[in-house]
Design a protein around this motif. Structure first.
Motif, PDB file in Angstrom:
ATOM      1  N   SER A  47       0.679  -1.186  -0.034  1.00 36.54           N
ATOM      2  CA  SER A  47      -0.068   0.144  -0.141  1.00 36.54           C
ATOM      3  C   SER A  47       0.870   1.134  -0.085  1.00 36.54           C
ATOM      4  O   SER A  47       0.471   2.338  -0.327  1.00 36.54           O
ATOM      5  N   THR A  48       2.050   1.133   0.285  1.00 36.93           N
ATOM      6  CA  THR A  48       2.853   2.610   0.452  1.00 36.93           C
ATOM      7  C   THR A  48       3.988   2.717  -0.703  1.00 36.93           C
ATOM      8  O   THR A  48       4.456   3.699  -0.677  1.00 36.93           O
ATOM      9  N   SER A  49       3.878   1.570  -1.664  1.00 36.71           N
ATOM     10  CA  SER A  49       4.856   1.858  -2.722  1.00 36.71           C
ATOM     11  C   SER A  49       3.621   2.304  -4.063  1.00 36.71           C
ATOM     12  O   SER A  49       2.667   1.716  -4.326  1.00 36.71           O
ATOM     13  N   ASN A  50       4.316   3.577  -4.432  1.00 40.34           N
ATOM     14  CA  ASN A  50       3.243   3.902  -5.438  1.00 40.34           C
ATOM     15  C   ASN A  50       3.801   4.451  -6.721  1.00 40.34           C
ATOM     16  O   ASN A  50       3.329   5.028  -7.394  1.00 40.34           O
ATOM     17  N   LYS A  51       4.948   3.579  -6.916  1.00 39.03           N
ATOM     18  CA  LYS A  51       5.508   3.787  -8.436  1.00 39.03           C
ATOM     19  C   LYS A  51       6.447   2.561  -8.788  1.00 39.03           C
ATOM     20  O   LYS A  51       6.936   1.825  -7.662  1.00 39.03           O
ATOM     21  N   PRO A  52       6.543   2.180  -9.901  1.00 40.18           N
ATOM     22  CA  PRO A  52       7.370   0.984 -10.156  1.00 40.18           C
ATOM     23  C   PRO A  52       8.659   1.222  -9.999  1.00 40.18           C
ATOM     24  O   PRO A  52       9.335   2.349 -10.207  1.00 40.18           O
ATOM     25  N   TYR A  53       9.609  -0.059  -9.698  1.00 40.44           N
ATOM     26  CA  TYR A  53      11.096   0.171  -9.645  1.00 40.44           C
ATOM     27  C   TYR A  53      11.628  -1.024 -10.300  1.00 40.44           C
ATOM     28  O   TYR A  53      11.076  -1.880 -10.573  1.00 40.44           O
ATOM     29  N   ARG A  54      12.886  -1.013 -10.627  1.00 37.35           N
ATOM     30  CA  ARG A  54      13.455  -2.208 -11.316  1.00 37.35           C
ATOM     31  C   ARG A  54      14.397  -2.694 -10.142  1.00 37.35           C
ATOM     32  O   ARG A  54      15.336  -2.226  -9.458  1.00 37.35           O
ATOM     33  N   CYS A  55      14.423  -4.202  -9.924  1.00 30.03           N
ATOM     34  CA  CYS A  55      15.227  -4.747  -8.984  1.00 30.03           C
ATOM     35  C   CYS A  55      16.298  -5.031  -9.558  1.00 30.03           C
ATOM     36  O   CYS A  55      16.489  -5.680 -10.717  1.00 30.03           O
ATOM     37  N   PRO A  56      17.597  -4.772  -8.726  1.00 30.84           N
ATOM     38  CA  PRO A  56      18.910  -5.051  -9.334  1.00 30.84           C
ATOM     39  C   PRO A  56      19.172  -6.612  -9.330  1.00 30.84           C
ATOM     40  O   PRO A  56      20.037  -7.048  -9.935  1.00 30.84           O
ATOM     41  N   GLY A  57      18.516  -7.418  -8.660  1.00 27.90           N
ATOM     42  CA  GLY A  57      18.976  -8.699  -8.511  1.00 27.90           C
ATOM     43  C   GLY A  57      18.414  -9.504  -9.842  1.00 27.90           C
ATOM     44  O   GLY A  57      19.103 -10.171 -10.312  1.00 27.90           O
TER      45      GLY A  57
END
Length: 107
Positions: A47-57
């Motif tokens: 609920s607190t993440s409001n944008k996409p990110y790219r996982c470095p793994g």
């Protein structure tokens, strides 16, 4: 009926937690020691993440509203990275990525 009395309740032999203890126990951050150094790790709810990110793994996108992990070295706040939970837990086990052409041998 008599009015309520507003006296504070006495603690029974327990001292009130100090501000530092209260901050540590209510924070969702933890310290993890790895071969690379000491990491500050924060679990993020969906609920607190409001944008996409790219996982470095795995180099895949973490979609919006997905629970994930944010980690950075203790002395390097600018190195914050957003990881899938499983990618963070398995990051020391992964082999280095080797990019090959489609017809290249596997050895």
């Amino acid at each position: 009926m008599s009015p309520r009395k507003s006296k504070p309740k006495r603690s029974r032999g327990r001292a009130a937690p100090s501000d530092i203890e209260r901050e540590i126990t209510t924070s969702n951050e933890s310290l993890e020691e790895h071969d690379d150094g000491i990491f500050i790790v924060r679990k993020i709810s969906g609920s607190t993440s409001n944008k996409p990110y790219r996982c470095p793994g795995c180099d895949q996108v973490i979609p919006m509203a997905t629970p994930h992990t944010v980690a950075w070295l203790e002395h390097d706040q600018s190195g914050r990275r957003h990881w899938h939970n499983i990618c963070w837990s398995k990051r020391n086990i992964r082999k280095p990525k080797v990019e090959r052409t489609r017809n290249a041998p596997r050895y």
